[in-house]
Design a protein around this motif. Structure first.
Motif, PDB file in Angstrom:
ATOM      1  N   ALA A 224      -5.872   4.230  -5.354  1.00 34.47           N
ATOM      2  CA  ALA A 224      -4.749   3.778  -4.527  1.00 34.47           C
ATOM      3  C   ALA A 224      -3.811   4.913  -4.144  1.00 34.47           C
ATOM      4  N   ASP A 225      -3.609   5.878  -5.041  1.00 33.71           N
ATOM      5  CA  ASP A 225      -2.706   6.994  -4.727  1.00 33.71           C
ATOM      6  C   ASP A 225      -3.174   7.776  -3.509  1.00 33.71           C
ATOM      7  N   ALA A 226      -4.460   7.736  -3.222  1.00 30.26           N
ATOM      8  CA  ALA A 226      -5.009   8.508  -2.111  1.00 30.26           C
ATOM      9  C   ALA A 226      -4.897   7.789  -0.781  1.00 30.26           C
ATOM     10  N   TRP A 227      -4.877   6.452  -0.776  1.00 35.76           N
ATOM     11  CA  TRP A 227      -4.982   5.736   0.495  1.00 35.76           C
ATOM     12  C   TRP A 227      -3.818   4.810   0.819  1.00 35.76           C
ATOM     13  N   ALA A 228      -3.043   4.382  -0.163  1.00 35.65           N
ATOM     14  CA  ALA A 228      -2.119   3.266   0.031  1.00 35.65           C
ATOM     15  C   ALA A 228      -0.908   3.582   0.893  1.00 35.65           C
ATOM     16  N   THR A 229      -0.540   4.848   1.008  1.00 35.24           N
ATOM     17  CA  THR A 229       0.624   5.224   1.814  1.00 35.24           C
ATOM     18  C   THR A 229       0.358   6.572   2.476  1.00 35.24           C
ATOM     19  N   GLY A 230       1.168   6.880   3.503  1.00 30.19           N
ATOM     20  CA  GLY A 230       1.197   8.225   4.065  1.00 30.19           C
ATOM     21  C   GLY A 230       0.052   8.602   4.970  1.00 30.19           C
ATOM     22  N   ASN A 231      -0.655   7.619   5.536  1.00 28.13           N
ATOM     23  CA  ASN A 231      -1.741   7.935   6.465  1.00 28.13           C
ATOM     24  C   ASN A 231      -1.870   6.806   7.481  1.00 28.13           C
ATOM     25  N   TYR A 232      -2.565   7.091   8.572  1.00 29.08           N
ATOM     26  CA  TYR A 232      -2.705   6.100   9.632  1.00 29.08           C
ATOM     27  C   TYR A 232      -3.639   4.951   9.269  1.00 29.08           C
ATOM     28  N   LEU A 233      -4.357   5.066   8.168  1.00 32.12           N
ATOM     29  CA  LEU A 233      -5.345   4.048   7.810  1.00 32.12           C
ATOM     30  C   LEU A 233      -4.883   3.160   6.660  1.00 32.12           C
ATOM     31  N   ASN A 234      -3.662   3.375   6.158  1.00 31.74           N
ATOM     32  CA  ASN A 234      -3.270   2.634   4.961  1.00 31.74           C
ATOM     33  C   ASN A 234      -3.186   1.126   5.221  1.00 31.74           C
ATOM     34  N   VAL A 235      -2.653   0.716   6.384  1.00 32.55           N
ATOM     35  CA  VAL A 235      -2.562  -0.715   6.674  1.00 32.55           C
ATOM     36  C   VAL A 235      -3.955  -1.332   6.745  1.00 32.55           C
ATOM     37  N   HIS A 236      -4.873  -0.609   7.368  1.00 32.62           N
ATOM     38  CA  HIS A 236      -6.231  -1.152   7.505  1.00 32.62           C
ATOM     39  C   HIS A 236      -6.899  -1.279   6.139  1.00 32.62           C
ATOM     40  N   ASN A 237      -6.704  -0.320   5.257  1.00 32.03           N
ATOM     41  CA  ASN A 237      -7.307  -0.437   3.936  1.00 32.03           C
ATOM     42  C   ASN A 237      -6.639  -1.538   3.109  1.00 32.03           C
ATOM     43  N   TRP A 238      -5.337  -1.769   3.321  1.00 31.50           N
ATOM     44  CA  TRP A 238      -4.696  -2.924   2.682  1.00 31.50           C
ATOM     45  C   TRP A 238      -5.304  -4.223   3.221  1.00 31.50           C
ATOM     46  N   TRP A 239      -5.639  -4.223   4.505  1.00 30.23           N
ATOM     47  CA  TRP A 239      -6.310  -5.398   5.088  1.00 30.23           C
ATOM     48  C   TRP A 239      -7.619  -5.668   4.371  1.00 30.23           C
ATOM     49  N   HIS A 240      -8.381  -4.618   4.092  1.00 32.33           N
ATOM     50  CA  HIS A 240      -9.624  -4.802   3.344  1.00 32.33           C
ATOM     51  C   HIS A 240      -9.342  -5.366   1.954  1.00 32.33           C
ATOM     52  N   TYR A 241      -8.289  -4.883   1.321  1.00 32.43           N
ATOM     53  CA  TYR A 241      -7.916  -5.406   0.003  1.00 32.43           C
ATOM     54  C   TYR A 241      -7.665  -6.915   0.107  1.00 32.43           C
ATOM     55  N   CYS A 242      -6.989  -7.329   1.175  1.00 30.51           N
ATOM     56  CA  CYS A 242      -6.710  -8.745   1.385  1.00 30.51           C
ATOM     57  C   CYS A 242      -7.990  -9.546   1.580  1.00 30.51           C
TER      58      CYS A 242
END
Length: 472
Positions: A224-242
């Motif tokens: 999570a520290d690598a993807w969850a914030t600070g990049n243009y893809l974080n929202v999309h990866n949170w979508w996958h989590y959902c």
């Protein structure tokens, strides 16, 4: 003449601008927002740099934002007025042709030209990265795989950009159904560069497509520290989590993530993020889940954009938001606007074809579904369900439309069609609580109580592992 670190000459670009270009390219490959600032530094140091202007043009296009694309087109045409083809290298002329094509609405030609660059110059990371995104936007899975695969053997594994190139290949492999190889390639890419969010995203897709949602939850939690914030893809990866949490049956967790990451008062209103929010709310809408005022707030955000006809994939998600909010008049107004766009004159751009062939039928089906006209939704979606890739996105994203067809078939009591669709889904992805719950509903409709109970038990057993992973 100065050149990049792979030996590609860069005309009208001094050492300072080349250094900024390399920084911008690095940011682009890792989806860092700093790419815009670095791109600006290239042109500040070398306003007539060919590759600097090409990079800026592509940055204006990659977000699928109509206004950004229009500004990029104006700036690029201004650059070309003072550019001299005789001063450009052959590679640069091809890049200019590709950017011009996309800016003029011919995204398919842009992708072909970028592919020609990759054949001659396989170390051109910009051509690979932009071409890869074009393949994604046009839903071209074989090219998404082979564009990168065709260049990969030319790369030295010690190259700092070998990792992100391998991560792109992982996503192409996944979209082409090579799930094990895709996951191995993606994990290797992440091992090389732990903050490679596109490679992380590729691994996440493999878990999604194989129904390994508990593994997906654990994987995303681990990094999570690598993807969850600070990049243009974080929202999309949170979508996958959902999506994983939905399979685990944890709607409260889904809504918690939605509010914290997908859409809230501080969300910037970017199309790429709004479509993730719409795609999630639509899945909840199909499940008759209570989402409060979220649909209305998301519909407001789409309406505030005042989008014209630019990318059919975005239009579909805007309609999803309007229907979720019960604002069918706004959804129908968008449909009429796109019908007028298709009927009007002008060049047959890629988006015009996407809208006419796929976007409009899907939008009409969503409105029909919202009105409870399930027979109409079935008729519209049956015609295009095997062509959805033509309007872009991934298999995971397009599954919202496939689920709409199944839900409409169940509600319209088209039992034979629902059985067929479920047979397709279950044989492709046997570990999927949604599929088994839908199978139970079909069995209920047919009066097969024992089969319905067995399907619900299977769904509960499969969801349990994901629920445990979420509570860790």
């Amino acid at each position: 003449m100065a050149g990049d670190r792979h030996g590609h000459p860069m005309s009208r670009t001094g050492p300072e601008a080349v250094a900024s270009y390399e920084q911008a390219l690095d940011h682009l490959l890792f989806f860092r927002p700093e790419v815009a600032e670095a791109s600006g530094r290239v042109l500040a140091a070398a306003p007539h740099s060919v590759m600097g202007n090409v990079l800026a043009a592509h940055l204006g296009l990659l977000g699928t934002e109509e206004k950004d694309a229009a500004e990029a087109r104006t700036a690029f045409e201004r650059f070309k007025e003072h550019a001299h083809r005789g001063e450009m290298t052959p590679r640069e002329r091809m890049h200019v042709a590709a950017a011009t094509s996309w800016l003029n609405g011919d995204i398919h030609r842009a992708g072909r030209v970028l592919g020609e660059i990759s054949v001659e110059y396989p170390h051109d990371a910009l051509a690979l990265a932009v071409g890869h995104q074009i393949d994604f936007f046009t839903g071209d899975a074989p090219r998404l795989r082979d564009r990168i695969g065709g260049a990969l053997s030319a790369w030295d594994p010690s190259d700092p950009h070998y990792g992100p190139v391998l991560g792109m290949y992982a996503f192409g492999l996944e979209e082409s159904g090579h799930y094990e190889q895709a996951r191995e390639s993606g994990l290797e890419a992440v091992d090389r560069r732990p903050r490679d969010v596109w490679a992380i995203h590729a691994v996440v897709h493999t878990y999604e497509m194989q129904g390994r949602f508990a593994d997906g939850i654990r994987y995303l939690d681990t990094c999570a520290d690598a993807w969850a914030t600070g990049n243009y893809l974080n929202v999309h990866n949170w979508w996958h989590y959902c999506l994983y949490a939905l399979e685990a049956g944890d709607t409260p967790r889904v809504l918690e993530i939605y509010d914290a990451a997908l859409h809230h008062a501080q969300s910037p209103g970017a199309a790429m993020e709004l479509l993730d929010a719409a795609a999630l709310l639509w899945r909840l809408h199909l499940a008759d889940a209570e989402t409060g005022e979220r649909g209305a707030r998301l519909a407001d955000a789409w309406a505030a954009r005042h989008d014209g006809a630019y990318y059919a994939f975005n239009d579909v998600h805007a309609v999803m938001a309007y229907v979720c909010a019960g604002r069918l008049a706004e959804a129908e107004r968008l449909v009429r606007a796109r019908e007028a766009y298709v009927a009007g004159g002008g060049p047959r751009t890629a988006n015009r074809a996407m809208t006419a062939d796929i976007g409009l039928p899907v939008c009409r089906a969503l409105v029909a579904y919202g009105r409870g006209h399930y027979d109409e939704a079935v008729d519209l979606l049956l015609r295009v369900r095997h062509r959805l890739g033509e309007y872009g996105g991934s298999h995971a994203q397009r599954d919202a439309v496939h689920k709409t067809l199944l839900e409409a078939a169940l509600r319209a009591e088209h039992h034979a069609l629902a059985r067929t669709l479920l047979s397709e889904r279950i044989n492709l992805r046997p570990v999927c609580p949604y599929n088994w719950l839908a199978q139970a509903r079909l069995a209920d409709g047919l009066g097969h109580g024992a089969q319905a109970a067995a399907a619900r038990t299977k769904a509960a057993d499969q969801a349990a592992e994901g629920a445990v992973a979420l509570k860790r």
